[in-house]
Design an enzyme around this catalytic site. Structure first.
Site, short mmCIF file in Angstrom:
data_model
loop_
_atom_site.label_atom_id
_atom_site.label_comp_id
_atom_site.label_asym_id
_atom_site.label_seq_id
_atom_site.Cartn_x
_atom_site.Cartn_y
_atom_site.Cartn_z
CB CYS A 175 -1.05 7.38 1.24
SG CYS A 175 -2.62 6.38 1.91
CD GLU A 222 -2.95 -1.17 0.17
OE1 GLU A 222 -2.99 -0.14 -0.36
OE2 GLU A 222 -3.44 -2.20 -0.18
#
Length: 489
Positions: free
Chosen positions: A244, A210
């Protein structure tokens, strides 16, 4: 043996006892984990406050609330997720039992990140527990206080042999990566992601990465700019930009740039007052190294709003940059901070072309009242996720897979996707030693007649009810007898 080797060995030994496979044991562990967030919320919030200056309400909203929801969903759905999954059959297998059986992978390594230290570390752990695995948890050492709380609290609530916590920095992580795991789940940046993948390759260990990247945000002139900019400002400056999937930069036509700047400034004031430095809902940059990295990005850009900073407090005000060029420092890497560059493009075509020139982002945002614009952005770009007319909220939807593509990551999780990602979906076909006549077509000597029968049986799928299956089996028995008789003759 090193401390890391011992933790992995204990986890594997505990897994081999088989207790993590029991659904009741998994549910009990998940309920204990849920109890942790109920009983120790103040301890959790205090540590996150020290690390990232998040308020207690902010910690619950952005860290633990989603985890509580994920745990509740896993507890509610676990029996359904873990059950054998029947699949469609062809005529050759109509009398067989054919299904997919989810099985635990074994021992999973979870390497967390510092920006949302509980959310991105515990969410994969929920999936690992639900899927029946053991898991070694490695919190980010950058969040010093949170890592210590995690190391202290998790063993008090969940099985400390199955789910050990290993603290430490780069040397400890490197030692962990030298061990053999059955899956590695990493959240962080692409540079480290490559190192994780390289280490995993030595044992052929599958990985979930991720990562992140520069998530674009296109604002069409045909939309409510006030609402659009309010949502963009929230998505950008939450957690001081250290998200993110934060919108990394804005693409818009020159004619609306000034209006966009004014609307973002209004939202900054609304959210964080005239002085964000004293606002309890505005965070801080995680450390001095990242503070300096972000400040260096400002050198060749024009500040339209914000820009105030205080290195002693790792404080950078919510900042907007105007007339930014593609070659500017701020456009060379993921910002991961409270800087919002605005780049001018001459419409949708140029925006799509600009986006497609870069690496595939973790998220892509488009704001428009025109469904044609949204459809073109969806059809003509690629990203981990796409949101129209909002930011970040797809992360909270458990029925959507969360993950990247290309440079922004591989694999996905959340809800059932976490369970499947950390399970082996085992193909099972159970036959009986009967109806051998049907099988004669596959045995040598091979003939065109046998090929014809094989085409008939293999290329025809069936989806029949109970009564239909009984009737079909009777027909197949007759057919098998005829086929066998023909071959014998």
């Amino acid at each position: 043996m090193s401390r890391e080797q011992q933790a992995v060995a204990r986890a594997r030994k505990a897994f081999e006892t088989g207790r993590s496979k029991c659904l009741e044991h998994r549910i009990r562990q998940l309920k204990n984990l849920q109890r942790l967030f109920t009983e120790k919320q103040s301890v959790i919030s205090e540590a996150v406050k020290k690390d990232l200056n998040k308020s207690e309400v902010g910690t619950q909203l952005y860290e633990t609330l989603g985890l509580e929801g994920e745990i509740s969903l896993a507890i509610k759905k676990l029996k359904e997720w873990a059950a054998p999954r029947p699949v469609e059959k062809n005529l050759m297998t109509v009398s067989d039992t054919v299904y997919v059986r989810p099985e635990p992978l074994g021992v999973v390594l979870i390497i967390g990140a510092w920006n949302y230290p509980w959310a991105v570390t515990i969410q994969p752990l929920i999936g690992a527990i639900a899927a029946g695995n053991a898991a070694v948890v490695k919190p980010s050492e950058v969040c010093v206080h949170t890592a210590k709380v995690m190391e202290d609290l998790l063993p008090l609530y969940i099985d400390k042999e199955l789910y050990p916590v290993v603290s430490g920095g780069v040397p400890e992580t490197q030692e962990l990566l030298r061990q053999r795991f059955d899956h590695i789940f990493y959240t962080g940046n692409s540079m480290v992601g490559k190192l994780i993948m390289e280490a995993a390759a030595k044992h052929l260990t599958p990985v979930t990465l991720e990562l992140g990247g520069k998530s674009p945000c296109y604002i069409d002139k045909n939309c409510d700019l006030s609402i659009a900019c309010r949502r963009v400002a929230w998505g950008k400056y939450t957690n001081c930009g250290q998200t993110c999937i934060a919108p990394d930069y804005i693409l818009c036509e020159p004619s609306i740039q000034d209006r966009v700047i004014e609307e973002v400034k209004k939202s900054i004031k609304e959210f964080y007052t005239d002085n964000p430095k004293t606002c309890p809902d505005y965070g801080r940059i995680i450390n001095q190294r990242h503070f300096k990295r972000i400040m260096n990005m400002l050198e060749d850009s024009t500040i339209a709003a914000g820009g105030e900073n205080d290195e002693s407090e790792s404080y950078i005000a919510p900042t907007v940059l105007r007339d930014v060029k593609p070659e500017a420092n701020v456009m060379q890497e993921e910002i991961f901070g409270p800087l919002l560059p605005i780049l001018s493009v001459n419409g949708l075509d140029e925006a799509i072309k600009f986006i497609n020139k870069g690496e595939k982002p973790l998220a892509l945002y488009v704001f428009s009242s025109d469904n044609t614009v949204i459809k073109r952005m969806t059809d003509e770009t690629s990203s981990g996720g796409l949101l129209a007319n909002d930011c970040l909220v797809h992360y909270s939807v458990s029925s959507l897979p969360f993950g990247g593509v290309g440079n922004s990551g591989m694999g996905c999780y959340h809800g059932k996707f976490s369970f499947d990602q950390l399970s082996h979906l085992r193909s099972c076909l159970i036959k009986q030693l009967k109806m051998e006549g049907v099988n004669s077509m596959r045995y040598p000597p091979h003939t065109l007649k046998k090929l014809g029968w094989a085409r008939f049986f293999i290329l025809n799928n069936v989806d029949l009810g109970w009564l239909g299956r009984r009737a079909l089996l009777a027909v197949l028995a007759v057919v098998a007898a005829v086929v066998l008789q023909n071959y014998v003759l």
